[in-house]
Motif scaffolding. Structure first.
Motif, short mmCIF file in Angstrom:
data_model
loop_
_atom_site.label_atom_id
_atom_site.label_comp_id
_atom_site.label_asym_id
_atom_site.label_seq_id
_atom_site.Cartn_x
_atom_site.Cartn_y
_atom_site.Cartn_z
N MET A 1 72.17 22.20 12.84
CA MET A 1 72.84 22.85 11.62
C MET A 1 73.87 21.70 10.82
SD MET A 1 73.90 26.68 13.06
CE MET A 1 74.79 26.39 14.36
N THR A 2 73.91 22.47 9.66
CA THR A 2 74.54 21.50 8.49
C THR A 2 76.08 20.82 8.86
OG1 THR A 2 73.02 22.49 7.07
CG2 THR A 2 75.04 21.18 6.02
N ALA A 3 76.65 21.73 9.48
CA ALA A 3 78.02 21.21 9.43
C ALA A 3 78.18 20.09 10.59
CB ALA A 3 79.00 22.49 10.38
N ALA A 4 77.36 20.18 11.72
CA ALA A 4 77.19 19.18 12.64
C ALA A 4 76.41 17.83 11.85
CB ALA A 4 76.04 19.53 13.73
N ASP A 5 75.61 17.95 11.06
CA ASP A 5 74.92 16.85 10.34
C ASP A 5 76.04 16.14 9.67
OD1 ASP A 5 72.51 17.88 11.20
OD2 ASP A 5 72.15 18.75 9.30
N ALA A 6 76.91 17.11 8.82
CA ALA A 6 78.08 16.43 7.85
C ALA A 6 78.80 15.72 8.79
CB ALA A 6 78.60 17.41 7.06
N ALA A 7 79.27 16.46 9.83
CA ALA A 7 80.41 15.45 10.85
C ALA A 7 80.16 14.31 11.36
CB ALA A 7 80.96 16.46 11.70
N ALA A 8 78.77 14.37 11.73
CA ALA A 8 78.18 13.00 12.39
C ALA A 8 77.76 12.00 11.60
CB ALA A 8 76.72 13.57 13.24
N ALA A 9 77.46 12.44 10.23
CA ALA A 9 77.17 11.11 9.45
C ALA A 9 78.27 10.59 9.00
CB ALA A 9 76.42 11.99 8.16
N THR A 10 79.30 11.40 8.86
CA THR A 10 80.71 10.82 8.68
C THR A 10 81.09 9.88 9.88
OG1 THR A 10 81.46 12.47 7.16
CG2 THR A 10 83.09 11.19 7.83
N ALA A 11 81.00 10.31 10.85
CA ALA A 11 81.54 9.88 12.17
C ALA A 11 80.82 8.46 12.37
CB ALA A 11 81.45 10.87 13.47
N LEU A 12 79.67 8.54 12.09
CA LEU A 12 78.77 7.21 12.34
C LEU A 12 78.66 5.96 11.50
CD1 LEU A 12 75.70 8.99 13.79
CD2 LEU A 12 77.13 7.89 15.18
N LEU A 13 79.48 6.35 10.28
CA LEU A 13 79.70 5.30 9.37
C LEU A 13 79.87 3.87 10.21
CD1 LEU A 13 81.41 7.05 6.43
CD2 LEU A 13 79.00 6.10 6.48
N GLY A 14 79.16 2.56 9.95
CA GLY A 14 79.26 1.73 10.46
C GLY A 14 79.01 1.42 12.09
N LEU A 15 78.47 2.60 12.87
CA LEU A 15 78.19 2.54 14.02
C LEU A 15 76.48 2.51 14.24
CD1 LEU A 15 80.84 4.89 15.79
CD2 LEU A 15 80.85 2.69 15.53
N PRO A 16 76.11 1.94 15.18
CA PRO A 16 74.68 1.71 15.27
C PRO A 16 73.89 2.85 16.09
CG PRO A 16 75.79 0.60 17.26
CD PRO A 16 76.97 1.01 16.43
N ALA A 17 74.51 3.79 16.47
CA ALA A 17 73.64 4.99 17.05
C ALA A 17 72.78 5.53 16.02
CB ALA A 17 74.68 6.03 17.42
N ALA A 18 71.50 5.93 16.44
CA ALA A 18 70.54 6.78 15.62
C ALA A 18 71.14 8.31 15.34
CB ALA A 18 69.28 6.71 16.25
N LEU A 19 70.87 8.87 14.25
CA LEU A 19 71.13 10.08 13.96
C LEU A 19 69.89 10.94 13.67
CD1 LEU A 19 72.96 12.64 13.42
CD2 LEU A 19 73.50 11.49 11.13
N VAL A 20 69.59 12.01 14.70
CA VAL A 20 68.57 12.81 14.52
C VAL A 20 69.02 14.05 14.32
CG1 VAL A 20 66.32 13.60 15.56
CG2 VAL A 20 67.23 11.26 15.81
N ALA A 21 68.47 14.63 13.02
CA ALA A 21 68.94 16.22 13.06
C ALA A 21 67.92 17.04 13.21
CB ALA A 21 69.27 16.19 11.51
N THR A 22 68.14 18.22 14.16
CA THR A 22 67.10 19.22 14.43
C THR A 22 67.42 20.32 13.41
OG1 THR A 22 66.91 18.63 16.65
CG2 THR A 22 66.19 20.80 15.71
N ARG A 23 66.23 20.93 12.68
CA ARG A 23 66.53 21.76 11.71
C ARG A 23 65.78 22.91 12.21
NH1 ARG A 23 66.66 19.22 6.78
NH2 ARG A 23 67.55 21.48 5.80
#
Length: 367
Positions: free
Chosen positions: A86-108
């Protein structure tokens, strides 16, 4: 953990327990059983914690945006994948991961574009940080407007009761929200005339339409044949006792309740839209009715109620399809394939200093 095990952090950013949270719970438990190290942020603590703890999955309660961003960032230092829902999680994680190497996968999970209910201008920045998008169905993949890989949700195989154990009951199991069209289902049951033939309608779920449904049942003259059960922890037992499942929602991304019922051999009647079409097309034609068409839904209910052998055949065919195409094992394999591609893409992008692709081709199937 084995050498090839993944460190996975799921983020859902709610305190509820609806379809998405059930999806996260089921997937996290299965991933832990497969040997991965898994943690979850979000969902109803009372309903998530016992099963997650038993599976060795860590859990943290979602809070404010700042709280969750800090929580994700701290956990992401030790994660290969941050999987958002869900979008709120996408937004929080995209912000949290700035500069970090973990890959981000969003399930729609839904058949709409990200930000369709809010200002669109903030979402391109979020989407640039996302390494891959998983769509839970072809219907979702077609609607989200971005490249994605389709990985169908899976459910556990379940025992199928003897036909004699099933009752003359139509079951709806869903949240009582307007988009679920529970009132359409109630009216279809009334129009079908099944109440006069000794059938009952059970509605398992809660939400703002509860009293409206009670009033509708009275207006339609079927109050004595309708049970509003509220939220139930024993829905699996209801699936095994019911004679028909009715799923009237026209906007389901896929339909977990539909799959869970099919896993028990429960014959289903559903709106021919969204993920329901993918699940039921090619089985008994009476299993699908035109979305929002009360008369068509009533005809399907009446036709199957009058055909005991047809109900049994539809239930058996649905169970076979669930096991062949919507199993936990196939979901695990497809999801892991997307995760590993996303990790490789991010590492290559960081090493080579080039932008990463946002995902696979639209509607691509997991391999």
């Amino acid at each position: 953990m084995t050498d090839d095990a993944l460190r996975i952090l799921h983020v859902v950013r709610t305190r509820s327990f609806a379809g998405v949270e059930r999806f996260v719970l089921r997937l996290a438990v299965a991933q832990a059983a497969a040997g991965h190290r898994v943690a979850v942020i979000g969902g109803d603590p009372a309903r998530m914690t016992p099963a997650l703890r038993a599976a060795g999955v860590g859990f943290a309660t979602s809070g404010s945006s700042i709280h969750d961003i800090l929580l994700i960032r701290r956990a992401a230092h030790d994660a290969d994948i941050v999987a958002t829902h869900m979008t709120a999680a996408d937004a929080a994680a995209a912000t949290a991961l700035l500069g970090l190497p973990a890959a981000l996968v969003a399930t729609r999970h839904f058949t709409r574009r990200r930000g369709s209910r809010g200002p669109r201008r903030v979402y391109p920045a979020i989407e640039r940080r996302i390494d891959a998008e998983i769509a839970i169905s072809d219907a979702v993949a077609r609607s989200i407007g971005l490249p994605s890989t389709v990985v169908h949700s899976g459910v556990e195989d379940a025992a199928s009761p003897a036909p004699a154990a099933r009752t003359r009951t139509v079951l709806m199991a869903q949240r009582l929200q307007p988009e679920k069209r529970t009132r359409t289902g109630l009216e279809a049951f009334a129009v079908s005339g099944l109440a006069d033939r000794g059938w009952r309608l059970q509605i398992a779920g809660d939400g703002p339409e509860r009293e409206l449904l009670r009033a509708d049942a009275s207006t339609f003259g079927i109050a004595g044949s309708v049970e509003l059960l509220g939220f139930r922890d024993d829905v699996a037992d209801l699936y095994r006792r019911a004679g028909l499942l009715l799923a009237p929602c026209p906007v389901e991304g896929l339909g977990l309740s539909l799959l869970e019922g099919m896993a028990t051999g429960l014959p289903a009647v559903a709106a021919d839209a969204g993920g329901h079409s993918e699940i039921l097309t090619g089985l008994d034609p009476r299993a699908l009715f035109a979305a929002n068409d009360v008369a068509a839904a009533a005809r399907s209910l009446r036709a199957l109620a009058d055909d005991e052998a047809g109900r049994a055949a539809l239930g058996a065919a649905g169970r076979e399809r669930q096991r062949a195409e919507f199993s936990i094992s196939s979901q695990l394999a497809g999801t892991e394939a997307v995760y590993r591609r996303a990790i490789a893409s991010r590492r290559a992008g960081r090493r080579e200093g080039v932008p990463r692709a946002a995902g696979a081709a639209t509607g691509r199937r997991a391999r």
